[in-house]
Scaffold this active site. Structure first.
Site, mmCIF file in Angstrom:
data_model
loop_
_atom_site.group_PDB
_atom_site.id
_atom_site.type_symbol
_atom_site.label_atom_id
_atom_site.label_comp_id
_atom_site.label_asym_id
_atom_site.label_seq_id
_atom_site.Cartn_x
_atom_site.Cartn_y
_atom_site.Cartn_z
ATOM 1 N N SER A 13 0.837 -1.196 0.000
ATOM 2 C CA SER A 13 0.000 0.000 0.000
ATOM 3 C C SER A 13 0.870 1.242 0.000
ATOM 4 O O SER A 13 1.596 1.510 0.968
ATOM 5 C CB SER A 13 -0.908 0.018 1.231
ATOM 6 N N HIS A 55 -0.973 -1.370 -4.337
ATOM 7 C CA HIS A 55 -2.267 -1.152 -3.694
ATOM 8 C C HIS A 55 -2.460 0.350 -3.474
ATOM 9 O O HIS A 55 -1.643 1.005 -2.820
ATOM 10 C CB HIS A 55 -2.321 -1.895 -2.358
ATOM 11 N N ASP A 112 -4.881 3.100 -2.011
ATOM 12 C CA ASP A 112 -5.986 3.368 -1.091
ATOM 13 C C ASP A 112 -6.540 4.770 -1.336
ATOM 14 O O ASP A 112 -5.847 5.769 -1.100
ATOM 15 C CB ASP A 112 -5.512 3.269 0.356
ATOM 16 N N MET A 127 -9.326 7.468 -0.227
ATOM 17 C CA MET A 127 -10.210 7.801 0.883
ATOM 18 C C MET A 127 -10.846 9.167 0.656
ATOM 19 O O MET A 127 -10.171 10.097 0.200
ATOM 20 C CB MET A 127 -9.426 7.831 2.196
ATOM 21 N N HIS A 187 -8.283 0.465 -4.307
ATOM 22 C CA HIS A 187 -9.230 0.206 -3.216
ATOM 23 C C HIS A 187 -9.967 1.509 -2.903
ATOM 24 O O HIS A 187 -9.407 2.432 -2.307
ATOM 25 C CB HIS A 187 -8.429 -0.294 -2.004
ATOM 26 N N MET A 234 -12.235 3.510 -0.860
ATOM 27 C CA MET A 234 -12.905 3.685 0.431
ATOM 28 C C MET A 234 -13.690 4.988 0.381
ATOM 29 O O MET A 234 -13.375 5.964 1.061
ATOM 30 C CB MET A 234 -11.875 3.686 1.562
ATOM 31 N N MET A 283 -11.143 -6.708 5.207
ATOM 32 C CA MET A 283 -10.464 -5.697 6.015
ATOM 33 C C MET A 283 -10.172 -6.291 7.389
ATOM 34 O O MET A 283 -11.078 -6.707 8.112
ATOM 35 C CB MET A 283 -11.333 -4.450 6.166
ATOM 36 N N GLY A 300 -9.344 3.350 7.218
ATOM 37 C CA GLY A 300 -9.199 4.787 7.353
ATOM 38 C C GLY A 300 -7.846 5.254 7.829
ATOM 39 O O GLY A 300 -7.460 6.392 7.581
ATOM 40 N N GLY A 340 -3.563 3.921 8.559
ATOM 41 C CA GLY A 340 -2.523 2.908 8.516
ATOM 42 C C GLY A 340 -1.997 2.624 9.907
ATOM 43 O O GLY A 340 -2.257 3.357 10.868
ATOM 44 N N ASP A 385 -6.236 -7.020 4.204
ATOM 45 C CA ASP A 385 -5.662 -5.676 4.286
ATOM 46 C C ASP A 385 -5.839 -5.141 5.700
ATOM 47 O O ASP A 385 -6.959 -4.951 6.163
ATOM 48 C CB ASP A 385 -6.391 -4.764 3.283
ATOM 49 N N GLY A 442 -2.864 -4.342 9.170
ATOM 50 C CA GLY A 442 -2.081 -4.908 10.257
ATOM 51 C C GLY A 442 -1.298 -6.144 9.895
ATOM 52 O O GLY A 442 -0.875 -6.904 10.779
ATOM 53 N N GLY A 457 1.385 -2.232 4.238
ATOM 54 C CA GLY A 457 1.842 -0.854 4.092
ATOM 55 C C GLY A 457 3.050 -0.597 4.957
ATOM 56 O O GLY A 457 4.196 -0.601 4.489
ATOM 57 N N SER A 458 2.807 -0.390 6.242
ATOM 58 C CA SER A 458 3.902 -0.133 7.181
ATOM 59 C C SER A 458 4.937 -1.247 7.154
ATOM 60 O O SER A 458 6.145 -0.988 7.239
ATOM 61 C CB SER A 458 3.346 0.010 8.607
#
Length: 216
Positions: A7, A32, A34, A36, A65, A67, A136, A141, A143, A174, A176, A196-197
């Site tokens: 992400s 990916h 995201d 929003m 994605h 959102m 999810m 909303g 990361g 997606d 954590g 992501g992280s």
């Protein structure tokens, strides 16, 4: 083959091109993206113009994605910007079947995302029309959130539907995801992993991707 879809919301936006090149070089499969809108989720990220600007930087699949509320309004914008797959939230669309058909009318793959509180059973009638289900594993909303443990059960429920209908289907997780839990969600049936992280932390992209894919 399991697909890794980093992400870019967790990338350094001042070095976005460099980071996209790095994830491709070190073995990512998809990008990916995201999106929003500040309404469906509390945050605002970026839209189609940013995506269009980065499209020439890579041949990787753009896994978009959305959102956002009423996503059907913006499907063509993201198709025109270079999306290869567009995922919309079951909770954000009053006419989800129509939106899925609209996405596919452009020759783009279509997915449905489910928030943690949304049962898998609600999408059984749609399975044969979609290419991916995104589970999810955090509330969308932001990361950097902690993985919700019951997400694996939902992945297994989607895998059961996939098998029941003998359907080619990506099952994406997606939220954590890192090297400590990615193997667990794969064992439940996931074949597409968003991180992501876990990919971009400490700017150690090569090391981080190897740590994740070592569990595939």
């Amino acid at each position: 083959m399991i697909k890794l879809s980093p992400s870019i919301l967790s990338a350094d936006f001042s070095r976005l091109g460099e980071h996209i090149s790095a994830i491709e070089k070190y073995g990512a499969d998809w990008v990916h993206i995201d999106v929003m809108d500040g309404m469906f989720v509390p945050n605002i990220s970026f839209g189609a113009p940013i995506m269009k600007a980065i499209r020439p930087l890579t041949k990787m699949v753009f896994d978009v994605h959305l959102m956002i509320e009423d996503p059907g309004r913006y499907i063509k914008d993201f198709v025109d910007a270079g999306a290869d797959m567009i995922t919309v939230h079951y909770e954000a669309d009053k006419h989800i079947h129509r939106t899925i058909k609209y996405i596919k009318s452009f020759g783009v793959k279509a997915g449905i995302a489910l928030n943690p509180g949304t049962p898998v059973a609600l999408i059984e009638d749609l399975i044969e029309d979609i290419d991916m289900v995104l589970i999810m594993s955090v509330n969308p909303g932001f990361g950097g959130q902690k993985y919700i443990e019951f997400s694996g059960k939902k992945v297994a429920q989607v895998k059961a539907l996939k098998d029941m209908y003998n359907k080619e289907l990506y099952i994406q997780v997606d939220g954590g995801i890192d090297s400590s839990n990615v193997k667990k969600v794969i064992e439940c049936g996931a074949n597409s992993i968003v991180a992501g992280s876990a990919v971009f932390k400490n700017d150690e992209i090569e090391k981080n991707i190897k740590a994740l894919k070592g569990n595939f």
